[in-house]
Write a protein that holds these residues in place. Structure first.
Motif, PDB file in Angstrom:
ATOM      1  N   LYS A  50      13.507  17.711   5.536  1.00  0.00           N
ATOM      2  CA  LYS A  50      12.284  16.933   5.317  1.00  0.00           C
ATOM      3  C   LYS A  50      11.910  16.847   3.846  1.00  0.00           C
ATOM      4  CE  LYS A  50       9.518  20.690   7.041  1.00  0.00           C
ATOM      5  NZ  LYS A  50      10.738  21.344   7.450  1.00  0.00           N
ATOM      6  N   ASP A  51      12.126  17.904   3.088  1.00  0.00           N
ATOM      7  CA  ASP A  51      11.803  17.858   1.663  1.00  0.00           C
ATOM      8  C   ASP A  51      12.643  16.791   0.959  1.00  0.00           C
ATOM      9  OD1 ASP A  51      10.318  20.070   2.456  1.00  0.00           O
ATOM     10  OD2 ASP A  51      10.794  21.214   0.641  1.00  0.00           O
ATOM     11  N   ASP A  52      13.934  16.752   1.263  1.00  0.00           N
ATOM     12  CA  ASP A  52      14.820  15.741   0.666  1.00  0.00           C
ATOM     13  C   ASP A  52      14.433  14.337   1.112  1.00  0.00           C
ATOM     14  OD1 ASP A  52      16.293  17.708  -0.666  1.00  0.00           O
ATOM     15  OD2 ASP A  52      17.704  17.918   1.010  1.00  0.00           O
ATOM     16  N   GLU A  53      14.081  14.202   2.393  1.00  0.00           N
ATOM     17  CA  GLU A  53      13.687  12.886   2.912  1.00  0.00           C
ATOM     18  C   GLU A  53      12.429  12.387   2.200  1.00  0.00           C
ATOM     19  OE1 GLU A  53      15.569  13.911   7.294  1.00  0.00           O
ATOM     20  OE2 GLU A  53      13.391  13.735   7.094  1.00  0.00           O
ATOM     21  N   ILE A  54      11.469  13.268   1.974  1.00  0.00           N
ATOM     22  CA  ILE A  54      10.236  12.889   1.279  1.00  0.00           C
ATOM     23  C   ILE A  54      10.515  12.525  -0.166  1.00  0.00           C
ATOM     24  CG2 ILE A  54       8.037  13.807   0.409  1.00  0.00           C
ATOM     25  CD1 ILE A  54       7.835  15.309   3.150  1.00  0.00           C
ATOM     26  N   LYS A  55      11.402  13.251  -0.815  1.00  0.00           N
ATOM     27  CA  LYS A  55      11.747  12.924  -2.203  1.00  0.00           C
ATOM     28  C   LYS A  55      12.385  11.546  -2.294  1.00  0.00           C
ATOM     29  CE  LYS A  55      12.258  17.714  -3.674  1.00  0.00           C
ATOM     30  NZ  LYS A  55      13.210  18.798  -3.970  1.00  0.00           N
ATOM     31  N   ARG A  56      13.186  11.172  -1.292  1.00  0.00           N
ATOM     32  CA  ARG A  56      13.821   9.848  -1.285  1.00  0.00           C
ATOM     33  C   ARG A  56      12.837   8.740  -0.905  1.00  0.00           C
ATOM     34  NH1 ARG A  56      18.115  12.827   0.875  1.00  0.00           N
ATOM     35  NH2 ARG A  56      17.612  12.230   3.004  1.00  0.00           N
ATOM     36  N   ASN A  57      11.931   9.034   0.036  1.00  0.00           N
ATOM     37  CA  ASN A  57      10.964   8.033   0.487  1.00  0.00           C
ATOM     38  C   ASN A  57       9.662   8.760   0.837  1.00  0.00           C
ATOM     39  OD1 ASN A  57       9.392   6.092   1.741  1.00  0.00           O
ATOM     40  ND2 ASN A  57      11.097   5.193   2.875  1.00  0.00           N
ATOM     41  N   PRO A  58       8.686   8.710  -0.051  1.00  0.00           N
ATOM     42  CA  PRO A  58       7.449   9.476   0.165  1.00  0.00           C
ATOM     43  C   PRO A  58       6.483   8.876   1.193  1.00  0.00           C
ATOM     44  CG  PRO A  58       7.294   8.258  -1.881  1.00  0.00           C
ATOM     45  CD  PRO A  58       8.696   8.051  -1.358  1.00  0.00           C
ATOM     46  N   ASN A  59       6.792   7.705   1.737  1.00  0.00           N
ATOM     47  CA  ASN A  59       5.920   7.082   2.742  1.00  0.00           C
ATOM     48  C   ASN A  59       6.132   7.763   4.085  1.00  0.00           C
ATOM     49  OD1 ASN A  59       4.801   4.927   1.076  1.00  0.00           O
ATOM     50  ND2 ASN A  59       6.921   4.236   0.993  1.00  0.00           N
ATOM     51  N   VAL A  60       5.094   8.450   4.556  1.00  0.00           N
ATOM     52  CA  VAL A  60       5.206   9.213   5.800  1.00  0.00           C
ATOM     53  C   VAL A  60       4.012   8.919   6.707  1.00  0.00           C
ATOM     54  CG1 VAL A  60       6.500  11.055   4.634  1.00  0.00           C
ATOM     55  CG2 VAL A  60       4.040  11.286   4.922  1.00  0.00           C
ATOM     56  N   ASN A  61       4.112   9.422   7.923  1.00  0.00           N
ATOM     57  CA  ASN A  61       3.038   9.305   8.895  1.00  0.00           C
ATOM     58  C   ASN A  61       2.777  10.671   9.492  1.00  0.00           C
ATOM     59  OD1 ASN A  61       2.311   8.943  12.035  1.00  0.00           O
ATOM     60  ND2 ASN A  61       1.404   7.297  10.848  1.00  0.00           N
ATOM     61  N   LEU A  62       1.509  10.946   9.761  1.00  0.00           N
ATOM     62  CA  LEU A  62       1.120  12.143  10.488  1.00  0.00           C
ATOM     63  C   LEU A  62       0.506  11.694  11.803  1.00  0.00           C
ATOM     64  CD1 LEU A  62      -0.736  14.219   7.727  1.00  0.00           C
ATOM     65  CD2 LEU A  62       1.697  14.235   8.313  1.00  0.00           C
ATOM     66  N   SER A  63       0.926  12.311  12.892  1.00  0.00           N
ATOM     67  CA  SER A  63       0.348  12.019  14.203  1.00  0.00           C
ATOM     68  C   SER A  63      -0.223  13.301  14.769  1.00  0.00           C
ATOM     69  CB  SER A  63       1.408  11.457  15.143  1.00  0.00           C
ATOM     70  OG  SER A  63       1.870  10.220  14.667  1.00  0.00           O
ATOM     71  N   PHE A  64      -1.533  13.309  14.967  1.00  0.00           N
ATOM     72  CA  PHE A  64      -2.249  14.446  15.532  1.00  0.00           C
ATOM     73  C   PHE A  64      -2.597  14.104  16.976  1.00  0.00           C
ATOM     74  CE2 PHE A  64      -3.052  14.577  11.023  1.00  0.00           C
ATOM     75  CZ  PHE A  64      -3.146  15.917  10.688  1.00  0.00           C
ATOM     76  N   ALA A  65      -2.419  15.053  17.894  1.00  0.00           N
ATOM     77  CA  ALA A  65      -2.747  14.782  19.294  1.00  0.00           C
ATOM     78  C   ALA A  65      -3.295  16.025  19.979  1.00  0.00           C
ATOM     79  CB  ALA A  65      -1.504  14.301  20.035  1.00  0.00           C
TER      80      ALA A  65
END
Length: 161
Positions: free
Chosen positions: A58-73
């Motif tokens: 996940k750290d590498d994925e965020i460094k490549r593309n910082p656009n993320v989503n959080l889903s709380f349920a």
């Protein structure tokens, strides 16, 4: 209108904090990846923080593309929040020590572990569904089915944060 918008923004933050865990969705090339994470919601900083293991993807994925989503349920209470924004990976040792709790010991021996990173999520917008709860929602749905109307089972709002 500004009061309603301010109230909706505050409610989105309250729900995130109350739920406390989020599915962090990142980009892995063309694929989306989601994983549950303990969320440290900091309304005053307009941020959500996560402790992360630097050895994970996940750290590498965020460094490549910082656009993320959080889903709380919180399905048992019928409360949901989806938040879009950007994340950044940091090695801020002071922040790691601040966020390191007893539950973090399940993953690392101490806050000094060099494999711990901190993710800072900055939200852009959110959408939440805030229902009065499962039992009341079912009663309202049953009543709507009998009367042929649509049930009013809570609040759904989109807000820029």
């Amino acid at each position: 209108m500004a009061n309603d918008n301010t109230r909706d923004i505050e409610r989105a933050w309250e729900l995130m904090k109350k739920i406390g865990f989020a599915m962090l969705v990142t980009h892995d090339g063309d694929k989306l990846r989601a994983r549950p994470m303990a969320a440290y919601v900091d309304r005053e900083a307009d941020a959500v923080y996560f402790l992360s293991d630097a050895r994970r993807h996940k750290d590498d994925e965020i460094k490549r593309n910082p656009n993320v989503n959080l889903s709380f349920a919180d399905a048992s209470d019928q409360k949901y929040v989806s938040v879009s924004g950007t994340a950044a990976v940091s090695n801020d040792r002071a922040k790691i020590k601040e966020l390191f709790t007893t539950s973090a010991k399940a993953w690392w021996d101490s806050a000094e572990d060099p494999n711990i990173s901190v993710l800072k999520f900055t939200p852009d917008d959110a959408e939440f569904w805030d229902s009065p709860g499962t039992v009341i929602s079912y009663v309202k749905m049953a009543a709507a089915a009998v009367t042929g109307t649509r049930p009013d089972i809570g609040t759904n709002r989109k807000v820029a944060i």
